[in-house]
Design an enzyme around this catalytic site. Structure first.
Site, PDB file in Angstrom:
ATOM      1  N   SER A 175       0.790  -1.237   0.000  1.00  6.69           N
ATOM      2  CA  SER A 175       0.000   0.000   0.000  1.00  6.69           C
ATOM      3  C   SER A 175       0.823   1.289   0.000  1.00  6.69           C
ATOM      4  O   SER A 175       0.291   2.347  -0.305  1.00  6.69           O
ATOM      5  CB  SER A 175      -0.971   0.022   1.182  1.00  6.69           C
ATOM      6  N   LYS A 203       0.785   4.704   6.744  1.00  2.89           N
ATOM      7  CA  LYS A 203       0.220   5.539   5.670  1.00  2.89           C
ATOM      8  C   LYS A 203       0.828   6.943   5.765  1.00  2.89           C
ATOM      9  O   LYS A 203       1.546   7.276   6.698  1.00  2.89           O
ATOM     10  CB  LYS A 203      -1.308   5.653   5.788  1.00  2.89           C
TER      11      LYS A 203
END
Length: 186
Positions: free
Chosen positions: A39, A80
C-alpha cells in the site's frame, strides 16, 4: 570468592540496567516496524524494516505528508501518509489533491503518475464529505491518511479519519534491507 560474587553482581546489575533502558526506549521512544504489503509502494516496499518515533507528536504537531504508523484495529497497525490535518477539507479530483480548495503537489507520487497509463488515475476522485463520518472538515485531533499506492490501499477512504490517539508515531528511517537504507523526505 568475595571478589567473584561482587563481579557477578556487577554483571547482573549492568544487564538489568541495560534491559530496563531497552524496555523504556522501546516502550516510550522508538520501536521497529516491518512494512507489510504494497500500500505504500513505491516509497516503501513490502518487508522494509523501519524505526517508529513514538514521542515526536508529544512535542510537535503532525505535518502534511508525514508517514505514520497507527492502530487500524486491536490486532493490526497500518503505515500511511498524512494528507489532511485538523480543520481542513480534503478532496481529490482528476488525480489532483486539493486542501481547502487549493491544489497541493505530491512530489512523492510524481514518478508513479508518470508510469501510469494516462486513462488510469492513481487516485480515484473523492471528497471528505463522502468518506466514513461525512465530515465537512477534519475534526480536531484527527488526520486523513492515504497510502502512496492509491489503487491498492486501505486508508481513510475506507477507514475514515484517524484519531491522533491511535497514532503510534512517525517513521522516516528504513534500516533494512541494507540496499534500501535511507531517511525519507516528502
Amino acid at each position: 570468592m568475595e571478589k567473584l560474587k561482587s563481579e557477578w553482581f556487577d554483571w547482573v546489575k549492568a544487564l538489568l540496567i541495560a534491559f530496563g533502558l531497552f524496555f523504556v526506549i522501546r516502550t516510550f521512544f522508538f520501536a521497529p516496524i516491518v512494512v507489510d504489503g504494497p500500500s505504500m509502494m513505491p516509497t516503501l516496499q513490502d518487508g522494509d524494516q523501519m524505526i517508529v518515533n513514538k514521542f515526536i507528536y508529544q512535542i510537535q504537531d503532525p505535518e502534511r505528508f508525514d508517514i505514520v504508523v497507527f492502530h487500524a484495529s486491536d490486532r493490526k497497525d497500518f503505515i500511511k501518509r498524512i494528507v489532511g490535518l485538523p480543520g481542513e477539507n480534503v478532496a481529490v479530483e482528476d488525480d489532483q489533491l486539493y486542501v481547502d480548495g487549493e491544489k497541493v503537489g505530491e512530489s512523492f507520487l510524481q514518478e508513479r503518475k508518470e508510469k501510469m497509463p494516462s486513462y488510469q488515475p492513481l487516485t480515484g476522485d473523492f471528497q471528505l464529505e463522502d468518506l466514513p463520518g461525512g465530515y465537512k472538515k477534519i475534526p480536531e485531533n484527527h488526520v486523513l491518511v492515504l497510502g502512496d499506492n492509491r489503487n491498492n490501499s486501505t486508508d481513510s477512504r475506507i477507514l475514515g479519519v484517524v484519531s491522533m490517539d491511535k497514532i503510534v508515531g512517525k517513521t522516516s528511517l528504513i534500516y533494512w534491507p541494507l540496499d534500501r537504507i535511507q531517511i525519507l523526505h516528502d
